[in-house]
Write a protein that holds these residues in place. Structure first.
Motif, PDB file in Angstrom:
ATOM      1  N   TYR A  20      55.011  37.808  33.407  1.00  0.00           N
ATOM      2  CA  TYR A  20      54.033  37.004  34.144  1.00  0.00           C
ATOM      3  C   TYR A  20      53.479  37.714  35.379  1.00  0.00           C
ATOM      4  N   ARG A  21      53.999  38.884  35.702  1.00  0.00           N
ATOM      5  CA  ARG A  21      53.576  39.524  36.948  1.00  0.00           C
ATOM      6  C   ARG A  21      52.119  39.973  36.898  1.00  0.00           C
ATOM      7  N   GLY A  22      51.683  40.405  35.714  1.00  0.00           N
ATOM      8  CA  GLY A  22      50.280  40.781  35.583  1.00  0.00           C
ATOM      9  C   GLY A  22      49.362  39.589  35.770  1.00  0.00           C
ATOM     10  N   PHE A  23      49.744  38.426  35.222  1.00  0.00           N
ATOM     11  CA  PHE A  23      48.938  37.217  35.405  1.00  0.00           C
ATOM     12  C   PHE A  23      48.896  36.831  36.887  1.00  0.00           C
ATOM     13  N   GLN A  24      50.050  36.945  37.534  1.00  0.00           N
ATOM     14  CA  GLN A  24      50.111  36.629  38.965  1.00  0.00           C
ATOM     15  C   GLN A  24      49.159  37.531  39.754  1.00  0.00           C
ATOM     16  N   ARG A  25      49.152  38.822  39.432  1.00  0.00           N
ATOM     17  CA  ARG A  25      48.245  39.760  40.110  1.00  0.00           C
ATOM     18  C   ARG A  25      46.789  39.363  39.895  1.00  0.00           C
ATOM     19  N   ASN A  26      46.468  38.898  38.681  1.00  0.00           N
ATOM     20  CA  ASN A  26      45.074  38.545  38.402  1.00  0.00           C
ATOM     21  C   ASN A  26      44.604  37.360  39.236  1.00  0.00           C
ATOM     22  N   ASP A  90      46.621  33.053  32.671  1.00  0.00           N
ATOM     23  CA  ASP A  90      46.000  34.277  33.167  1.00  0.00           C
ATOM     24  C   ASP A  90      44.614  33.941  33.694  1.00  0.00           C
ATOM     25  N   CYS A  91      44.339  34.341  34.925  1.00  0.00           N
ATOM     26  CA  CYS A  91      43.026  34.091  35.526  1.00  0.00           C
ATOM     27  C   CYS A  91      42.065  35.189  35.097  1.00  0.00           C
ATOM     28  N   LEU A  92      40.921  34.808  34.531  1.00  0.00           N
ATOM     29  CA  LEU A  92      39.964  35.765  33.986  1.00  0.00           C
ATOM     30  C   LEU A  92      38.781  36.013  34.898  1.00  0.00           C
ATOM     31  N   ARG A  93      38.507  35.079  35.821  1.00  0.00           N
ATOM     32  CA  ARG A  93      37.376  35.251  36.733  1.00  0.00           C
ATOM     33  C   ARG A  93      37.571  34.298  37.907  1.00  0.00           C
ATOM     34  N   PRO A  94      36.864  34.498  39.003  1.00  0.00           N
ATOM     35  CA  PRO A  94      37.038  33.615  40.162  1.00  0.00           C
ATOM     36  C   PRO A  94      36.719  32.163  39.816  1.00  0.00           C
ATOM     37  N   MET A  95      37.500  31.263  40.402  1.00  0.00           N
ATOM     38  CA  MET A  95      37.342  29.833  40.132  1.00  0.00           C
ATOM     39  C   MET A  95      36.249  29.182  40.981  1.00  0.00           C
ATOM     40  N   ASP A  96      35.697  29.901  41.936  1.00  0.00           N
ATOM     41  CA  ASP A  96      34.780  29.299  42.911  1.00  0.00           C
ATOM     42  C   ASP A  96      33.654  28.480  42.287  1.00  0.00           C
ATOM     43  N   PRO A  97      32.988  28.960  41.208  1.00  0.00           N
ATOM     44  CA  PRO A  97      31.906  28.139  40.651  1.00  0.00           C
ATOM     45  C   PRO A  97      32.348  26.755  40.199  1.00  0.00           C
ATOM     46  N   LEU A  98      33.612  26.617  39.814  1.00  0.00           N
ATOM     47  CA  LEU A  98      34.117  25.315  39.386  1.00  0.00           C
ATOM     48  C   LEU A  98      34.557  24.455  40.562  1.00  0.00           C
ATOM     49  N   LEU A  99      34.974  25.107  41.648  1.00  0.00           N
ATOM     50  CA  LEU A  99      35.541  24.362  42.773  1.00  0.00           C
ATOM     51  C   LEU A  99      34.477  23.855  43.734  1.00  0.00           C
ATOM     52  N   ASP A 100      33.375  24.586  43.872  1.00  0.00           N
ATOM     53  CA  ASP A 100      32.354  24.213  44.845  1.00  0.00           C
ATOM     54  C   ASP A 100      31.818  22.811  44.550  1.00  0.00           C
ATOM     55  N   GLY A 101      31.925  21.933  45.533  1.00  0.00           N
ATOM     56  CA  GLY A 101      31.419  20.572  45.415  1.00  0.00           C
ATOM     57  C   GLY A 101      32.318  19.637  44.640  1.00  0.00           C
ATOM     58  N   ALA A 102      33.467  20.104  44.169  1.00  0.00           N
ATOM     59  CA  ALA A 102      34.365  19.265  43.375  1.00  0.00           C
ATOM     60  C   ALA A 102      35.514  18.745  44.234  1.00  0.00           C
ATOM     61  N   GLU A 103      36.053  17.578  43.856  1.00  0.00           N
ATOM     62  CA  GLU A 103      37.222  17.004  44.528  1.00  0.00           C
ATOM     63  C   GLU A 103      38.492  17.178  43.707  1.00  0.00           C
ATOM     64  N   LEU A 477      43.988  44.331  29.450  1.00  0.00           N
ATOM     65  CA  LEU A 477      44.933  45.427  29.235  1.00  0.00           C
ATOM     66  C   LEU A 477      45.753  45.691  30.490  1.00  0.00           C
ATOM     67  N   ALA A 478      45.083  45.660  31.642  1.00  0.00           N
ATOM     68  CA  ALA A 478      45.763  45.978  32.898  1.00  0.00           C
ATOM     69  C   ALA A 478      46.828  44.963  33.260  1.00  0.00           C
ATOM     70  N   SER A 479      46.769  43.765  32.686  1.00  0.00           N
ATOM     71  CA  SER A 479      47.806  42.774  32.981  1.00  0.00           C
ATOM     72  C   SER A 479      49.147  43.189  32.385  1.00  0.00           C
ATOM     73  N   LEU A 484      45.470  53.615  36.167  1.00  0.00           N
ATOM     74  CA  LEU A 484      45.193  54.353  37.400  1.00  0.00           C
ATOM     75  C   LEU A 484      44.204  53.595  38.271  1.00  0.00           C
ATOM     76  N   GLU A 485      43.138  53.092  37.662  1.00  0.00           N
ATOM     77  CA  GLU A 485      42.156  52.308  38.398  1.00  0.00           C
ATOM     78  C   GLU A 485      41.265  51.584  37.403  1.00  0.00           C
ATOM     79  N   LEU A 486      40.626  50.536  37.862  1.00  0.00           N
ATOM     80  CA  LEU A 486      39.638  49.828  37.068  1.00  0.00           C
ATOM     81  C   LEU A 486      38.282  49.996  37.721  1.00  0.00           C
ATOM     82  N   PRO A 487      37.190  49.957  36.963  1.00  0.00           N
ATOM     83  CA  PRO A 487      35.875  50.017  37.589  1.00  0.00           C
ATOM     84  C   PRO A 487      35.661  48.799  38.474  1.00  0.00           C
TER      85      PRO A 487
END
Length: 758
Positions: A20-26, A90-103, A477-479, A484-487
């Motif tokens: 689960y450490r890779g998911f945590q990092r994501n 596993d988080c695939l992208r930022p959650m902000d679009p879903l959280l903005d304006g939501a309760e 894959l990186a999870s 070495l690095e990701l773009p």
């Protein structure tokens, strides 16, 4: 009030499992402006005692720990707000679009879960899942949930006491449901339990298709009731091909010695950063009894210092003088120092999934083979931002072999492993495992073969990813891998420009035509006005059994069509089918649709070349929007259909349907006529008119009036069955086959096309 920017997760202690450490990092990487807190069981105990003492009797009275964890997560969000996520999410992208304006944000489980016994028994129309929840602190839904939890404290089933069924009943009875954002499954739960438990989600091609619109991928590990079964098993539907030039397979059984020693052999020279990454991949392997033998004939001492610093007894390093030995000779030196019952080639510049050794050895055990290679592997071009799934072949670098059967390497400077695998193929039973993500070949510019060699692999790859999707695959894959690095992520402001700069994908429009003379003028008029570059459109038409001059009209059109479009194919084949009853008569459906399926398949095989997409388009459509194709492509689904209606607005396409809730995963057998399901209109089925305003919706069947299919799926065998397939035929049969391949079909209820009146 806004949802606080904090991520909450829970585990028994601060020492979370490596899986689960890779998911945590994501989660942290996608939310750099969010605080992060991991709550242990002891932390939750204190939270309840100090902040919610009135719930202590309920909390302490649970017989299973998972009930306390469930209640704990609800109290964390009630008190602090923020985002809660299970560790197997596993988080695939930022959650902000879903959280903005939501309760309050919560997702629903995949529709397939509604067919599970417990859900059927409770007659659930949806299931709210507690694995990912976001809320403001003090939201009134939490107090409503807690009241239901107190009422259900004596329920024996966890799902009813604190889990998804409890949440679902609470939402059904909540008077302010408009204050709760209920997300469809594809946002948080794009795959179901079966996809995870049978290992299908481990297939990166399936993963990439499933997650295109997802913010989170829940792996449904269920450690609270599955225990060790949640990890480490070879996927059940993995493909293995066995070559045996000698004798029938011996009976499958456990590997000799229970946990035999595997010797991983790595030859390296003066690239310590790459070699260190390969060492990290070795240390991460789940197979416990292993050794790494490193042979280094370069002058640089950096790697030797790294190995000494690691002080790991399972890593042995041989420093050789620089005497110009070939790569084959160096590999033989490593062979001479290997102590294991099995030999594994371990190149210094590639990446290896933690379960590579475990899975390849399992294949030897299951098949009785003496050697195992991968039939496909991943390929990564870091400087080009490309990722691909390789063509199919026996990839020599992935070899795992019994030491007793392992040949010597020829004294070649490159390509030395090819003769080894060729000899094994001729002399011993060898298995080819098709699980590409176990091995990622890195094209870094200093490989033993030049760039042109790898350009060929890119052109012939079975799947290719660039841009945003390449980054998504790399992050997955990186999870699990040491990268070495990701773009860097593409800036949001740059995304539209980047997308606009890419050429339109090549699309093949395919149309079966019979007695279509009166419809052809409108067909070509609509096709010509599509807002799509005609130089990126190919056209294929199969004319059959016509008695109205359709063939002659099409042949007369050919010269102008070939000027306008990228490529044009006109085929002719008569099936001899001229019914005397209306085409919707149940008595001829199997025969009529079988012939239509054969026509579609014949057209597909005769017209498909290098196009990326196939748009099936009926000849008797009378209207559709100019941006039809662009909107269907923008849906980013592998199989998608619009809503086909009659001129009066009634739904025409009854082949596009979703099985109605409460009817289970299959239809009523009483509606099977002549081997295929033919229910009366609306009997157990919902059509696209039932989902207006609902965006893109999953469907169980598709029609062919306008049907967009990713061309690679057709190349991989997705066709129109001319025979009943699980009770479905032709386009509906294609949807059933797609489901068997792990591919979802989708409908666009608000994208309307108009069929001629019948």
């Amino acid at each position: 009030m806004t949802i606080p920017r904090i991520i909450h997760q829970t585990w028994k202690t601060v020492d979370i499992p490596a899986a689960y450490r890779g998911f945590q990092r994501n989660w942290k990487r996608h939310h750099p402006d969010h605080a992060y807190r991991l709550w242990t069981d002891a932390d939750i105990d204190r939270l309840v005692a100090e902040e919610f003492p009135e719930l202590l009797p309920v909390y302490a009275g649970y017989h299973t720990a998972i009930c306390r964890v469930d209640l704990g997560r609800y109290l964390i969000l009630l008190k602090h707000g923020g985002v809660y996520a299970d560790l197997d999410c596993d988080c695939l992208r930022p959650m902000d679009p879903l959280l903005d304006g939501a309760e309050f944000v919560i997702g629903t489980e995949p529709d397939s879960h509604l067919a599970l016994d417990k859900a059927v028994q409770r007659r659930l129309a949806r299931i709210l899942c507690p694995s990912v929840i976001a809320s403001v602190p003090g939201h009134p839904f939490w107090r409503h949930i807690l009241a239901r939890i107190v009422e259900a404290r004596n329920e024996e089933d966890v799902l009813d006491a604190t889990g998804p069924f409890l949440l679902t009943r609470a939402w059904d009875s909540f008077p302010e449901r408009d204050r709760v954002m209920l997300l469809p499954p594809h946002r948080f739960y794009p795959v179901d339990k079966d996809d995870c438990w049978n290992g299908r989600v481990f297939d990166l091609e399936f993963w990439e298709r499933a997650t295109r619109d997802a913010y989170v991928l829940h792996h449904w590990d269920g450690t609270w009731f599955r225990g060790d079964a949640a990890h480490g098993r070879l996927p059940t539907d993995v493909r293995v091909q066995v070559n045996d030039p000698t004798e029938p397979a011996p009976p499958a059984g456990p590997s000799p010695g229970g946990q035999p020693l595997i010797s991983c052999l790595m030859v390296t020279r003066d690239r310590p950063a790459l070699a260190r990454r390969a060492i990290d991949a070795f240390l991460a392997q789940t197979w416990p009894n292993r050794e790494l033998v490193i042979v280094d004939d370069g002058p640089d001492d950096t790697l030797a210092d790294i190995v000494r610093g690691l002080a790991r007894p399972e890593i042995r390093m041989l420093r050789l003088p620089d005497e110009g030995r070939s790569l084959g000779e160096l590999r033989n030196t490593a062979l001479d120092h290997a102590a294991g019952a099995y030999i594994c080639q371990w190149d210094d510049d590639d990446l290896y999934d933690p379960q590579r050794l475990e899975y390849q050895l399992a294949v030897l055990s299951l098949t009785g083979a003496r050697a195992c290679v991968l039939a496909r592997w991943m390929m990564w071009w870091p400087t080009a931002g490309r990722v691909a799934v390789s063509p199919v072949r026996d990839w020599e670098g992935s070899l795992l072999c019994e030491a007793a059967a392992m040949p010597r390497y020829p004294a070649l400077r490159r390509g030395e492993d090819t003769p080894v695998v060729e000899r094994l193929r001729r002399t011993v039973r060898m298995a080819a495992l098709d699980l590409p993500r176990l091995y990622t070949y890195v094209v870094h510019g200093a490989n033993t073969f030049d760039a042109a060699h790898f350009d060929v692999h890119w052109r012939h790859a079975t799947a290719r990813f660039e841009g945003e999707r390449a980054r998504a695959v790399l992050e997955e894959l990186a999870s699990r891998l040491p990268m070495l690095e990701l773009p860097p992520p593409l800036p949001a402001s740059a995304a539209p420009a980047a997308a606009a700069a890419e050429p339109d994908p090549a699309v093949l429009v395919l149309t079966p035509a019979k007695d279509a003379a009166r419809h052809l003028p409108r067909y070509f008029q609509l096709l010509d006005r599509l807002s799509y570059d005609p130089a990126r459109l190919s056209l294929g038409i199969l004319e059959s059994d016509s008695g109205d001059g359709t063939r002659a009209l099409l042949e007369a059109r050919l010269p102008e069509l070939r000027v306008r479009y990228r490529r044009v194919t006109l085929l002719h084949h008569d099936f001899g089918f001229r019914p005397t009853v209306p085409r919707w008569d149940a008595r001829i459906q199997r025969q009529r649709r079988a012939i239509l399926a054969r026509a579609r398949n014949r057209l597909l095989s005769g017209a498909l070349a290098d196009e990326a997409w196939v748009l099936w388009l009926d000849a008797d459509l009378v209207d559709y929007p100019e941006d039809l194709l662009r909107r269907m492509l923008a849906a980013r689904r592998d199989v998608v259909v619009p809503h086909c209606v009659l001129p009066d607005g009634r739904t025409f396409d009854l082949n596009t349907f979703r099985i109605a809730p409460g009817h289970g995963p299959v239809e009523d057998s009483r509606h099977m006529i002549d081997g295929i399901y033919q229910p009366p209109r609306g009997a157990g089925r919902l059509y696209l008119d039932a989902f207006s305003g609902g965006g893109i919706v999953p469907v169980n069947g598709v029609g062919g009036t306008a049907l967009l299919v990713r061309a690679d799926l057709h190349r991989e065998g997705l066709c129109f069955p001319p025979y009943p397939h699980r009770g479905y035929i032709e386009t509906e049969g294609l949807a059933a086959m797609a489901a068997d391949m792990g591919v979802g079909c989708w409908g666009m209820p608000d994208l309307r096309i108009v069929h001629a009146a019948v």
